[in-house]
Design an enzyme around this catalytic site. Structure first.
Site, PDB file in Angstrom:
ATOM      1  CG  ASP A 193      33.274  27.072  10.080  1.00  0.00           C
ATOM      2  OD1 ASP A 193      32.720  27.855  10.863  1.00  0.00           O
ATOM      3  OD2 ASP A 193      34.475  26.768  10.141  1.00  0.00           O
ATOM      4  CD  GLN A 219      32.391  25.444  18.599  1.00  0.00           C
ATOM      5  OE1 GLN A 219      31.806  24.893  19.506  1.00  0.00           O
ATOM      6  NE2 GLN A 219      32.455  26.741  18.514  1.00  0.00           N
ATOM      7  CE  LYS A 272      27.287  24.065  13.760  1.00  0.00           C
ATOM      8  NZ  LYS A 272      28.455  24.097  12.881  1.00  0.00           N
ATOM      9  N   GLY A 331      30.553  30.969  15.110  1.00  0.00           N
ATOM     10  CA  GLY A 331      30.080  32.073  14.288  1.00  0.00           C
ATOM     11  C   GLY A 331      29.000  31.549  13.367  1.00  0.00           C
TER      12      GLY A 331
HETATM   13  P1  IMP Z   1      38.769  27.025  20.319  1.00  0.00           P
HETATM   14  O1  IMP Z   1      37.383  26.487  20.272  1.00  0.00           O
HETATM   15  O2  IMP Z   1      38.839  28.507  20.154  1.00  0.00           O
HETATM   16  O3  IMP Z   1      39.529  26.536  21.518  1.00  0.00           O
HETATM   17  O4  IMP Z   1      39.572  26.430  19.061  1.00  0.00           O
HETATM   18  C1  IMP Z   1      39.886  25.031  18.944  1.00  0.00           C
HETATM   19  C2  IMP Z   1      39.738  24.559  17.500  1.00  0.00           C
HETATM   20  O5  IMP Z   1      38.363  24.591  17.144  1.00  0.00           O
HETATM   21  C3  IMP Z   1      40.471  25.424  16.482  1.00  0.00           C
HETATM   22  O6  IMP Z   1      40.947  24.605  15.443  1.00  0.00           O
HETATM   23  C4  IMP Z   1      39.366  26.335  15.968  1.00  0.00           C
HETATM   24  O7  IMP Z   1      39.642  26.805  14.668  1.00  0.00           O
HETATM   25  C5  IMP Z   1      38.173  25.378  15.975  1.00  0.00           C
HETATM   26  N1  IMP Z   1      36.881  26.068  16.084  1.00  0.00           N
HETATM   27  C6  IMP Z   1      36.340  26.619  17.178  1.00  0.00           C
HETATM   28  N2  IMP Z   1      35.142  27.146  16.898  1.00  0.00           N
HETATM   29  C7  IMP Z   1      34.911  26.899  15.609  1.00  0.00           C
HETATM   30  C8  IMP Z   1      33.803  27.162  14.742  1.00  0.00           C
HETATM   31  O8  IMP Z   1      32.774  27.733  15.115  1.00  0.00           O
HETATM   32  N3  IMP Z   1      33.943  26.728  13.461  1.00  0.00           N
HETATM   33  C9  IMP Z   1      35.041  26.071  13.024  1.00  0.00           C
HETATM   34  N4  IMP Z   1      36.093  25.794  13.797  1.00  0.00           N
HETATM   35  C10 IMP Z   1      36.016  26.204  15.077  1.00  0.00           C
END
Ligand code: IMP
Length: 428
Positions: free
Chosen positions: A13, A224, A16, A40
């Site tokens: 977040d 991410q 990017k 996102g």
């Molecule tokens: P997952 O990727 O859904 O398995 O989530 C694992 C961790 O990564 C969690 O803490 C999510 O909140 C974080 N996470 C996954 N995608 C994003 C992103 O696009 N932005 C911020 N945090 C993310």
């Protein structure tokens, strides 16, 4: 063969999408290489706030080729929805989007498992996006994953779904006490989605290689952030892929020689969604102000993000593990109006000063930030058109980041719109 990688230096977040959007205007191709629709990316164009999850942000620039690389995990239903969403704005997606035949699929049981495993963990849950990302990567490593190329062979796809359901349903029912899945509806909905995407599926490694050889400009768009990398992040509070720059080689299927530079995107402060230690977290009014002014709510899940001061211990770590060539600083406008701004330059741990980011989360959770305080700058700077007109204290903040990280600042942004940014170094 200019290849530029844009990655997040914090917990995701960082904005990017904003930087990618700006660089994409000069690129020939934009490639995503890891993650899935857990990401996102918000990009504002002509007062429309586009929210992208799977498709590279470069799609918002007419004519650019966009690639979903082999390192991604794809929920085909979500992908079809995103294609329709963009087409609804008159954006031509189908002739420009290339989907790797080697990428893995997120299946309905991955999503359910993501949820029930999280619930099962209770206090220890990670706070995943519940999009099935982790379980899909687990199947890939376990070598039972189903890939995009399998989806294009209906009979084989059906066999694979059947094999997997035998195992998954046992786990879902016997371990987690939930209802299992029927094969029929999965096959039907996935094959329907396959019809929609099949013409975009190809061996993306060949296209990327060809573009590179022909000196085309390629932008690799990370999702991410560094601290969410499964190897180098704040494990276990991470995602299951490789958001770091090194992830590009595997997830896009290229060799390191095709990368020229790596740009690390740094939000002017730090945010985090999900669980895990966060040394500079602000649990006071300042944290709330930053959250509200910066719209710090998840693009994918709508969850409020935890907010805190900029952490240079973390940034220096990101500089190392990504081999950063430049940084791009976003959301400087959000900090406007604060009397003082703070930067964490080290941690105090059991009476000692630490300047290296620790691997142990027990250590990290006991770290007290050591701050350097700088004077703040005024609000309402987003409409400034010339870099020389930016507040002096904001410029000092940027120089401070440059000095503390040892990496040149190439771009800064003061608002979500395309024109609210300043290029300091021309990258493409
Ligand atoms: P997952 O990727 O859904 O398995 O989530 C694992 C961790 O990564 C969690 O803490 C999510 O909140 C974080 N996470 C996954 N995608 C994003 C992103 O696009 N932005 C911020 N945090 C993310």
């Amino acid at each position: 063969m200019p290849g530029i990688v844009v990655i997040g230096t914090q917990w995701g977040d960082e904005g990017k999408g904003r930087i990618v959007d700006y660089l994409a205007s000069r690129a020939d191709m934009v490639v995503r290489y890891q993650g899935g629709n857990n990401a996102g990316h918000t990009v504002e164009v002509n007062d429309i706030r586009f929210k992208l999850h799977l498709i590279p942000s470069g799609i918002l620039h007419p004519g650019k080729i966009c690639v979903i690389g082999n390192g991604m995990v794809i929920d085909p239903i979500a992908l079809v929805e995103e294609i329709r969403y963009l087409e609804g704005y008159g954006i031509d997606v189908k002739s420009r989007l290339k989907i790797s035949d080697r990428a893995h699929l997120i299946m309905p049981y991955h999503k359910l498992l993501d949820e029930v495993i999280e619930e099962h963990k209770g206090e220890l849950q990670l706070g995943t996006t519940r999009r099935g990302i982790g379980p899909a990567y687990v199947d890939k490593a376990e070598r039972i994953g189903i890939r995009v190329c399998d989806l294009l062979e209906p009979k084989y796809f059906e066999e694979k779904v059947e094999q997997n359901l035998k195992m998954k349903n046992e786990i879902i029912q016997k371990v987690y006490g939930k209802k299992g899945f029927e094969k029929g509806p999965i096959i039907e909905s996935y094959l329907k989605a396959a019809e929609q995407i099949k013409d975009m599926v190809c061996d993306t490694t060949s296209i990327i290689y060809e573009f590179s050889k022909n000196d085309k400009k390629i932008l690799y768009e990370g999702a991410q952030g560094t601290l969410l990398d499964v190897d180098l992040g704040t494990y276990p509070y991470v995602t299951s892929s490789h958001p770091i720059a090194g992830g590009v080689c595997i997830g896009a299927g290229i060799g390191p020689t095709l990368i020229d530079s790596v740009v690390g995107v740094v939000k002017a402060y730090t945010t985090r969604v999900g669980k895990g230690p966060f040394p500079t977290e602000l649990l006071d009014k300042t944290g709330d102000i930053i959250r509200e002014k910066g719209y710090e709510y998840g693009t994918t899940t709508g969850r409020p993000r935890r907010c805190g001061w900029l952490d240079v211990v973390m940034l220096r770590y990101a500089v190392k593990v990504n081999g950063l060539s430049y940084v791009a600083i976003t959301k400087l406008d959000t900090l406007g109006g604060l009397e003082k701004v703070k930067i964490c330059i080290g941690y105090k741990y059991k009476g000692k000063t630490i300047t290296d980011f620790p691997a142990s989360l027990n250590v990290l959770s006991e770290c007290e930030p050591i701050y350097e305080e700088l004077p703040g700058w005024e609000e309402g700077i987003s409409d400034i058109k010339r870099i020389e007109e930016l507040p002096e204290n904001l410029i000092k903040y940027i120089y401070k980041i440059e000095e503390l990280t040892g990496v040149k600042v190439a771009f800064i942004s003061i608002g979500p719109k395309r024109e609210q940014g300043f290029e300091i170094v021309k990258l493409f």
